[in-house]
Each structure stands twice: as C-alpha cells, then as structure tokens.
Scaffold this motif. Structure first.
Motif, PDB file in Angstrom:
ATOM      1  N   TRP A 120      26.589  -7.776  25.586  1.00  0.00           N
ATOM      2  CA  TRP A 120      26.137  -6.551  25.881  1.00  0.00           C
ATOM      3  C   TRP A 120      24.942  -6.191  25.043  1.00  0.00           C
ATOM      4  CZ3 TRP A 120      27.599  -3.453  29.491  1.00  0.00           C
ATOM      5  CH2 TRP A 120      28.790  -3.692  29.991  1.00  0.00           C
ATOM      6  N   ALA A 121      24.519  -6.751  24.332  1.00  0.00           N
ATOM      7  CA  ALA A 121      23.464  -6.816  23.346  1.00  0.00           C
ATOM      8  C   ALA A 121      22.190  -7.061  24.194  1.00  0.00           C
ATOM      9  CB  ALA A 121      23.310  -7.696  21.924  1.00  0.00           C
ATOM     10  N   TRP A 122      22.274  -8.440  24.998  1.00  0.00           N
ATOM     11  CA  TRP A 122      21.407  -8.642  25.871  1.00  0.00           C
ATOM     12  C   TRP A 122      21.089  -7.593  27.005  1.00  0.00           C
ATOM     13  CZ3 TRP A 122      17.708 -12.499  25.460  1.00  0.00           C
ATOM     14  CH2 TRP A 122      17.610 -13.316  24.543  1.00  0.00           C
ATOM     15  N   VAL A 123      22.087  -7.037  27.410  1.00  0.00           N
ATOM     16  CA  VAL A 123      21.808  -6.060  28.430  1.00  0.00           C
ATOM     17  C   VAL A 123      20.870  -4.908  27.968  1.00  0.00           C
ATOM     18  CG1 VAL A 123      22.904  -4.207  29.669  1.00  0.00           C
ATOM     19  CG2 VAL A 123      24.043  -6.126  29.479  1.00  0.00           C
ATOM     20  N   GLY A 124      21.137  -4.620  26.589  1.00  0.00           N
ATOM     21  CA  GLY A 124      20.411  -3.451  25.863  1.00  0.00           C
ATOM     22  C   GLY A 124      18.682  -3.992  25.925  1.00  0.00           C
ATOM     23  N   ARG A 125      18.536  -5.339  25.531  1.00  0.00           N
ATOM     24  CA  ARG A 125      17.547  -6.092  25.510  1.00  0.00           C
ATOM     25  C   ARG A 125      16.376  -6.020  26.547  1.00  0.00           C
ATOM     26  NH1 ARG A 125      20.349 -10.460  22.381  1.00  0.00           N
ATOM     27  NH2 ARG A 125      20.288  -9.584  20.322  1.00  0.00           N
ATOM     28  N   MET A 126      17.282  -5.941  27.804  1.00  0.00           N
ATOM     29  CA  MET A 126      16.686  -6.029  29.122  1.00  0.00           C
ATOM     30  C   MET A 126      16.111  -4.565  29.415  1.00  0.00           C
ATOM     31  SD  MET A 126      16.743  -8.926  30.461  1.00  0.00           S
ATOM     32  CE  MET A 126      16.104  -9.299  28.750  1.00  0.00           C
ATOM     33  N   GLY A 127      16.512  -3.348  29.061  1.00  0.00           N
ATOM     34  CA  GLY A 127      16.056  -2.122  29.055  1.00  0.00           C
ATOM     35  C   GLY A 127      14.775  -1.935  28.142  1.00  0.00           C
ATOM     36  N   TRP A 128      15.009  -2.454  26.978  1.00  0.00           N
ATOM     37  CA  TRP A 128      13.788  -2.573  26.096  1.00  0.00           C
ATOM     38  C   TRP A 128      12.683  -3.186  26.877  1.00  0.00           C
ATOM     39  CZ3 TRP A 128      12.733   0.889  22.666  1.00  0.00           C
ATOM     40  CH2 TRP A 128      13.692   1.348  21.965  1.00  0.00           C
ATOM     41  N   LEU A 129      13.067  -4.326  27.363  1.00  0.00           N
ATOM     42  CA  LEU A 129      11.918  -5.319  27.980  1.00  0.00           C
ATOM     43  C   LEU A 129      11.032  -4.323  28.997  1.00  0.00           C
ATOM     44  CD1 LEU A 129      10.469  -7.926  28.036  1.00  0.00           C
ATOM     45  CD2 LEU A 129      12.092  -8.611  29.864  1.00  0.00           C
ATOM     46  N   VAL A 130      11.892  -3.884  29.805  1.00  0.00           N
ATOM     47  CA  VAL A 130      11.244  -3.061  31.071  1.00  0.00           C
ATOM     48  C   VAL A 130      10.422  -2.074  30.699  1.00  0.00           C
ATOM     49  CG1 VAL A 130      11.875  -1.933  32.970  1.00  0.00           C
ATOM     50  CG2 VAL A 130      13.027  -3.889  32.592  1.00  0.00           C
ATOM     51  N   ALA A 131      10.941  -1.259  29.484  1.00  0.00           N
ATOM     52  CA  ALA A 131      10.225  -0.094  28.886  1.00  0.00           C
ATOM     53  C   ALA A 131       9.111  -0.645  28.310  1.00  0.00           C
ATOM     54  CB  ALA A 131      10.989   0.544  27.750  1.00  0.00           C
ATOM     55  N   LEU A 132       9.184  -1.650  27.438  1.00  0.00           N
ATOM     56  CA  LEU A 132       7.849  -2.144  26.934  1.00  0.00           C
ATOM     57  C   LEU A 132       6.787  -2.879  27.856  1.00  0.00           C
ATOM     58  CD1 LEU A 132       9.427  -4.038  23.555  1.00  0.00           C
ATOM     59  CD2 LEU A 132       8.127  -1.981  23.749  1.00  0.00           C
ATOM     60  N   TRP A 133       7.217  -3.305  28.818  1.00  0.00           N
ATOM     61  CA  TRP A 133       6.325  -3.762  29.914  1.00  0.00           C
ATOM     62  C   TRP A 133       5.745  -2.759  30.656  1.00  0.00           C
ATOM     63  CZ3 TRP A 133       7.573  -9.249  32.122  1.00  0.00           C
ATOM     64  CH2 TRP A 133       6.515  -9.777  32.885  1.00  0.00           C
ATOM     65  N   LEU A 134       6.453  -1.632  30.783  1.00  0.00           N
ATOM     66  CA  LEU A 134       5.702  -0.456  31.517  1.00  0.00           C
ATOM     67  C   LEU A 134       4.652   0.074  30.609  1.00  0.00           C
ATOM     68  CD1 LEU A 134       5.795   1.865  33.508  1.00  0.00           C
ATOM     69  CD2 LEU A 134       7.613   3.051  32.138  1.00  0.00           C
ATOM     70  N   LEU A 135       4.726   0.247  29.237  1.00  0.00           N
ATOM     71  CA  LEU A 135       3.735   0.780  28.530  1.00  0.00           C
ATOM     72  C   LEU A 135       2.629  -0.369  28.236  1.00  0.00           C
ATOM     73  CD1 LEU A 135       6.212   1.897  25.339  1.00  0.00           C
ATOM     74  CD2 LEU A 135       4.883   3.342  27.235  1.00  0.00           C
ATOM     75  N   ALA A 136       3.001  -1.480  28.168  1.00  0.00           N
ATOM     76  CA  ALA A 136       1.875  -2.602  27.994  1.00  0.00           C
ATOM     77  C   ALA A 136       1.164  -2.942  29.141  1.00  0.00           C
ATOM     78  CB  ALA A 136       2.339  -3.496  27.167  1.00  0.00           C
TER      79      ALA A 136
END
Length: 197
Positions: free
Chosen positions: A150-166
C-alpha cells in the motif's frame, strides 16, 4: 532474491535489445533481429511470473515486490519507445537510415506538448503499477502483511504529482515567460535630462 531478479531482467532487456539490433544491422539478418526484438517483452513476463510465484509461495511482501510492480508498469509503457529510440539510432549509424529527429528546444510549444505526452505516459505507467500492486495485495489476502505494498500505491501518486510539476507545468511556465519576454521587447531608455531650474 527478488531484487536480483529485477536487476537480471533489466540487464536482460538491454542484452536482448542489443542482440536484436546487432542481428538486424550488424549481421544483416532482419528476420532474426525482428524475432529478438519481439522477445524483449518476454523479459517483463518472466519478472511478472517470478513475482507472482514468490507471493503465491508465501513470500512476505517487501519493498522489492513494490519495486517489481513499478518496474513492470514503466517497462510496459516506455519499453517500446526505448526499443524504437535505439532502433532509429542503430539504423542511422549502420544502415544509412534517416537521422533521429532532434528534441524540441526548451521554451517552445512543441516542448510543452512533449512534456504533457510524457506525463500522460508516466501516469499510465503508474496506473499499471497500481493495478499490479492491488492484485498482489489481493493475492496475499492478509491486511497485516500488505502495508509495504500500500505504501508503494501512495508513492505512485507522489510520483505522478512531482512529474506534473517538474515536467509539463514547468515547461509551460518557461514557455509563457519566454513568450512574454519576446513580445515586451527591449525597454525603451529615454535620455536623462536634469530638471529645469
């Protein structure tokens, strides 16, 4: 053990890709090269099978299982593009193929479009990884043992958000700034005169 399998699959991806390009352009065996390039996704299937077998055998979900899901998701989405990227360059170098298209310059609308496309692919890859993670969670069937997944599921959300910003938002801001700078032109500098007495 699973981390070693991920490393082996990553190395195997590049070995099979290099063998396919060598057969196609170095040995002038296009059919053999095409067959080897078609085998590139089999490396991902091998990792998927190994991960599923490990969980079915009662292996404790670990960060390696999450990493395997992420690797598979991104390999499915970006693997074909990597093969095509390498094929175009090999064809240009060894078979007089056309040169690869240059990447669009920073601060252009083409670069912004490319950044949005890459972000959409990353979102798709993260989505595939999440589906694999949830499938693994269902296979384990014990909520007390699936916290790492489940922690990796949350990390995927952070990854998508950071990719959007950067990625696309940054390129869009840079393009807007350059566009405003071009349209404003150089500042007019009137000659300074001392105040009248």
């Amino acid at each position: 053990m699973l981390v070693a399998a991920i490393v082996v699959c990553e190395v195997g991806f590049w070995v099979v890709l290099a063998a396919g390009l060598l057969a196609r352009y170095g040995l002038h065996r296009p059919r053999l090269g095409a067959a080897l390039l078609i085998c590139v996704p089999l490396v991902d299937l091998a990792l998927l099978a190994f991960t599923a077998a490990d969980l079915r055998a009662g292996g404790a979900p670990s960060p390696a299982h999450g990493l395997a899901a992420v690797y598979l998701g991104f390999s499915v989405v970006f693997g074909h593009r990597m093969v095509r990227w390498a094929d175009v360059r090999a064809a240009h170098r060894w078979a007089d193929g056309p040169p690869p298209e240059p990447a669009p310059a920073h601060g252009t609308s083409a670069r912004v479009r490319l950044a949005w496309q890459e972000w959409a692919r990353a979102t798709l890859a993260a989505g595939i990884a999440v589906v694999l993670l949830i499938t693994a969670i269902a296979m384990v069937g014990d909520p007390g043992r699936t916290g790492e997944l489940w922690a990796w599921v949350g990390r995927m959300g952070w990854l998508v958000a950071l990719w959007l910003l950067a990625g696309p938002l940054w390129e869009q801001a840079r393009t807007s700034w350059r566009s405003r700078r071009r349209t404003s032109g150089p500042r007019s500098q009137a000659a300074w005169r001392p105040p009248a007495p």
